[in-house]
Design a protein around this motif. Sequence first.
Motif, short mmCIF file in Angstrom:
data_model
loop_
_atom_site.label_atom_id
_atom_site.label_comp_id
_atom_site.label_asym_id
_atom_site.label_seq_id
_atom_site.Cartn_x
_atom_site.Cartn_y
_atom_site.Cartn_z
N ARG A 131 0.66 -1.16 0.03
CA ARG A 131 0.18 0.16 -0.14
C ARG A 131 0.84 1.32 0.07
O ARG A 131 1.98 1.42 0.45
CB ARG A 131 -0.83 0.13 1.17
N ARG A 132 0.24 2.20 -0.43
CA ARG A 132 1.02 3.61 -0.29
C ARG A 132 -0.35 4.58 -0.06
O ARG A 132 -1.64 4.16 -0.17
CB ARG A 132 1.39 4.16 -1.59
N ALA A 133 -0.12 5.86 0.42
CA ALA A 133 -1.12 7.02 0.73
C ALA A 133 -0.61 8.05 0.46
O ALA A 133 0.43 8.44 0.12
CB ALA A 133 -1.39 6.78 2.15
N ILE A 134 -1.81 9.01 0.18
CA ILE A 134 -1.57 10.41 0.02
C ILE A 134 -2.25 11.03 1.11
O ILE A 134 -3.47 11.02 1.56
CB ILE A 134 -2.26 10.64 -1.42
N ASP A 135 -1.41 11.80 1.84
CA ASP A 135 -1.84 12.70 2.93
C ASP A 135 -2.17 14.15 2.79
O ASP A 135 -1.17 14.67 2.03
CB ASP A 135 -0.88 12.63 4.22
N ILE A 136 -3.46 14.88 2.76
CA ILE A 136 -3.35 16.14 2.25
C ILE A 136 -3.70 16.72 3.49
O ILE A 136 -4.93 16.96 4.10
CB ILE A 136 -4.75 16.14 1.25
N PRO A 137 -2.92 17.49 3.79
CA PRO A 137 -3.04 18.48 4.99
C PRO A 137 -3.66 19.84 4.77
O PRO A 137 -3.80 20.16 3.55
CB PRO A 137 -1.54 18.61 5.52
N GLU A 138 -4.29 20.69 5.51
CA GLU A 138 -4.86 21.94 5.30
C GLU A 138 -3.95 22.60 4.51
O GLU A 138 -2.77 22.96 4.92
CB GLU A 138 -4.99 22.47 6.66
N GLY A 139 -4.80 23.41 3.61
CA GLY A 139 -4.03 24.21 2.74
C GLY A 139 -3.32 23.58 1.38
O GLY A 139 -2.75 24.39 0.53
N ASP A 140 -2.95 22.29 1.47
CA ASP A 140 -2.52 21.50 0.31
C ASP A 140 -3.31 21.38 -0.79
O ASP A 140 -4.60 21.32 -0.67
CB ASP A 140 -1.83 20.32 0.75
N GLN A 141 -3.06 21.66 -2.07
CA GLN A 141 -3.67 21.21 -3.10
C GLN A 141 -3.17 19.82 -3.91
O GLN A 141 -1.90 19.63 -3.77
CB GLN A 141 -3.75 22.24 -4.23
N ILE A 142 -4.12 19.01 -4.28
CA ILE A 142 -3.68 17.75 -4.97
C ILE A 142 -3.57 17.96 -6.43
O ILE A 142 -4.56 18.98 -6.83
CB ILE A 142 -4.32 16.49 -4.68
#
Length: 128
Positions: free
Chosen positions: A98-109
Amino acid sequence: MKKAAIAPALPAAQLIDARIAEYPDWRGDVLARVRALIHAADPAVVEEWKWSVPVWSHGGILCTGEVYKKAVKLTFPKGASLPDPVGLFNASLDGNARRAIDIPEGDQIDEDAFKVLILAAVALNTAA
C-alpha cells in the motif's frame, strides 16, 4: 426469544455524504473534492462503506478516504504497484503493497495526476 429487527444499512453514497457533512471545515471540502475527482476519472467507480470509511472500488478497492485531525488520507491498497511519476504518494511508503496520500490543510492535490493514478489503479484491478 425474538430477534431484533435489523434496519437496512444506508447506501454508501449517503454514508459518504454524511461523513463529508461531519467535517464542515477544510477536511470535508478535501474529501468532497477527491470524491468528485475519483468520479470524474472513473464514472464506473463503485462507492462502498467499509471499516467505517469511504471506499472507492472498480474491480477491487482503488482507495479509501480517511479523515484525521491534520490530514485527509487516501490509502491505495495496491499503491506500491502503481506508477507515481509526480510523487503524489507521501505516506505509508515503506510497505510492500500500500501507499497513501496525506492532504493536510492548505495543500492542493495535482488533479490531473490524481486522475491518472485512479485510472492506473482501475487498470491494475481489472487486468486479466
